[in-house]
Design a protein around this motif. Structure first.
Motif, short mmCIF file in Angstrom:
data_model
loop_
_atom_site.label_atom_id
_atom_site.label_comp_id
_atom_site.label_asym_id
_atom_site.label_seq_id
_atom_site.Cartn_x
_atom_site.Cartn_y
_atom_site.Cartn_z
N ILE A 80 6.39 1.96 12.61
CA ILE A 80 6.33 3.02 11.30
C ILE A 80 7.53 3.12 10.65
O ILE A 80 7.49 3.09 9.51
CB ILE A 80 5.66 4.10 12.11
N ALA B 45 -1.76 21.79 8.56
CA ALA B 45 -2.96 20.68 9.14
C ALA B 45 -3.77 21.28 10.23
O ALA B 45 -5.11 21.03 10.06
CB ALA B 45 -2.24 19.56 9.75
N VAL C 146 4.25 22.37 8.29
CA VAL C 146 3.24 21.05 8.11
C VAL C 146 2.07 21.34 8.91
O VAL C 146 0.66 20.94 8.73
CB VAL C 146 4.00 19.90 7.86
N ALA D 235 5.69 -1.28 8.63
CA ALA D 235 4.79 -2.13 9.03
C ALA D 235 3.42 -1.74 9.26
O ALA D 235 2.33 -2.14 9.20
CB ALA D 235 5.16 -3.14 10.09
N ASP D 236 3.52 -0.51 9.68
CA ASP D 236 2.35 0.32 10.24
C ASP D 236 2.55 1.54 9.57
O ASP D 236 3.51 2.42 9.57
CB ASP D 236 2.36 0.57 11.82
N PRO E 238 0.11 4.76 9.13
CA PRO E 238 -1.13 5.55 9.50
C PRO E 238 -1.46 6.82 8.52
O PRO E 238 -1.77 7.83 8.55
CB PRO E 238 -0.72 6.40 10.92
N TYR E 239 -1.13 6.44 7.38
CA TYR E 239 -1.31 7.30 6.20
C TYR E 239 -1.72 6.42 4.84
O TYR E 239 -1.19 5.19 4.81
CB TYR E 239 0.00 8.30 5.88
N SER E 240 -2.60 6.95 4.12
CA SER E 240 -3.01 6.20 2.97
C SER E 240 -1.96 6.45 1.61
O SER E 240 -1.85 5.71 0.85
CB SER E 240 -4.49 6.22 2.61
N GLY E 241 -1.71 7.72 1.55
CA GLY E 241 -0.68 8.09 0.56
C GLY E 241 -1.66 8.31 -0.59
O GLY E 241 -2.73 8.38 -0.77
N ARG F 62 0.58 -1.30 0.10
CA ARG F 62 -0.01 -0.17 -0.05
C ARG F 62 0.88 1.33 -0.07
O ARG F 62 2.04 1.43 0.89
CB ARG F 62 -0.82 -0.14 1.21
#
Lengths: 205, 248
Positions: free
Chosen positions: A195, A46, A42, A199-200, A202-205, A2
């Motif tokens: 992260i 946000a 950033v 492996a983890d 928290p963002y989809s890209g 992903r």
């Protein structure tokens, strides 16, 4: 995999910042500084997007036929007034800061008062919610340290045994807190490493 | 200084290697996860919410991604993704609230990713990842209306909070919703112990994704956490003995 590009950027950034924190390699230090300095704009961007989301949620609530919430208009009006005043006077203007703090501080102090009452009520009804040795231990230790910290037992402190006992009791919360914090630190390390190794995500890209 | 830095990097490398090894070779450590009643009740609450068509509210705290206490929020995001997947068939999908901008964007992104992976991207609504307030108290004050106005049957507080989170838990309790809280803040843990139905203490916070079957890497991570804890215990006990003997 992903979002391979986002993952690669995240891993590379994480590794550079981590290595820069531990190893005094001249090439790494400025790179680390630049990467860390990027977090400020950033995070600010946000924050701005999130505030727009907050306004959008309340605008939708106000216009919703099924779940209309009239309190939303207070939030929207307060935002518009604060925003315009901030633009005209500037955020560092003492009058602007006075208006904001004279409203915000009393409201937060009131909430703190409500919290005190809520926690007192919750403590009284603790045994309805939780049964078992942990609730008994929590109540006993709360009462014990309330008495200890009140200074009520300072009078017999000159008696050698009592003084040592009080000193020993006072170290218990420190030991317990350190134990909990060590566990949290270990959990934080493994979370960060998940992260860092991709492996983890928290963002989809 | 250099020796300490190299030791720290070596520890990080070994930990990362162990996580990868245990993820790939799941049969090395076969010890199952110990039974925790809080997670049984959490799974039950998720199931009930899906069946009843009620909403699950996950609040992620106020620590931004750049802060030193961001790990708790990241554990909350993983939980959010898992719950979004499990409850994607529900009439009322989960709702995420937070008190910081980056966390809000990540919660929206997490929800979006979960729906995309379930091939149900049309169900994604950015308003379900909300900033409720940018300061500690405004965050809680903004989250309170969710407790009584959005048909929520379970409130999960997973992240970095102050003691004021007790207000939200109590509001949820008054609506007879299930409340579970896990935080890295000591003062909030004490407040939550009295105000929520289930409170996870200390590192149990980081065990939530593993208990929700989020993936092998989370179970491996939990096992590595246990190994590290035993390492710390050995070091503390050995240090104490050496100190007693006057060696150090």
């Amino acid at each position: 995999m992903r979002a391979p590009v986002s993952t690669a950027i995240a891993i590379a950034t994480g590794l550079l910042v981590l290595l820069g924190a531990f190893l005094p390699v001249p090439v790494l230090l400025p790179v680390r500084q630049i990467l860390l300095s990027w977090t400020i704009p950033v995070a600010a961007t946000a924050g701005l997007i999130a505030i727009l989301n907050l306004l959008s949620v309340h605008w939708r609530k106000l216009n919703s036929a099924r779940e209309r919430d009239y309190y939303s208009i207070i939030l929207l009006l307060a935002f518009v007034v604060t925003f315009i005043a901030g633009l005209l006077l500037g955020p560092t203007d003492p009058n602007f800061q006075k208006v904001v703090t004279y409203i915000q501080f009393p409201v937060e102090a009131s909430l703190m008062g409500v919290l005190t009452v809520t926690l007192t009520y919750a403590s009284i009804s603790l045994f309805q919610r939780k049964r078992g040795w942990l609730a008994v231990l929590f109540t006993a230790s709360t009462l014990l340290f309330l008495i200890l910290l009140s200074g009520f037992l300072n009078i017999p402190e000159n008696i050698p045994f009592v003084k040592d006992l009080l000193a020993a009791l006072n170290t218990l919360p420190i030991a317990g807190a350190r134990g909990i914090l060590l566990g949290i630190a270990l959990g934080s390390i493994t979370t960060g490493l998940r992260i860092l190794i991709g492996a983890d995500r928290p963002y989809s890209g | 200084m250099m020796v300490e830095a190299i030791m720290a990097l070596a520890l990080i490398a070994v930990t990362a290697g162990l996580i990868l090894l245990l993820t790939l070779q799941r049969n090395i450590l076969r010890s199952g996860l110990r039974q925790l009643p809080a997670f049984d009740r959490l799974r039950q609450a998720i199931g009930l919410a899906v069946e009843n068509g009620t909403r699950i509210h996950i609040t992620l705290g106020k620590a931004g991604i750049a802060s030193s206490t961001s790990a708790a929020g990241l554990a909350g995001l993983t939980t959010l993704e898992r719950i979004a997947r499990v409850s994607s068939i529900s009439d009322r999908p989960p709702l995420a609230s937070s008190g910081e901008g980056t966390l809000t964007l990540l919660s929206q992104d997490t929800l979006r990713a979960a729906y995309r992976q379930m091939n149900q991207l049309e169900l994604y609504d950015p308003h379900r990842g909300r900033l409720t307030g940018p300061t500690s108290f405004s965050y809680i004050a903004g989250a309170l209306p969710i407790a009584d106005g959005e048909n929520v049957s379970a409130h999960l507080a997973i992240g970095n909070f102050g003691p004021e989170i007790a207000l939200l838990m109590e509001a949820g309790e008054q609506q007879e919703a299930f409340t579970l809280a896990a935080t890295d803040s000591l003062s909030a843990q004490a407040a939550l112990f009295t105000s929520s139905q289930e409170t996870l203490i200390g590192e149990e916070l980081f065990a939530i994704p593993a208990y929700l079957n989020s993936g092998a890497v989370y179970t491996a991570s939990l096992q590595v956490q246990d190994i590290l804890r035993w390492g710390v215990i050995v070091v503390i006990v050995a240090g104490s003995i050496l100190k007693l003997l006057g060696v150090v």
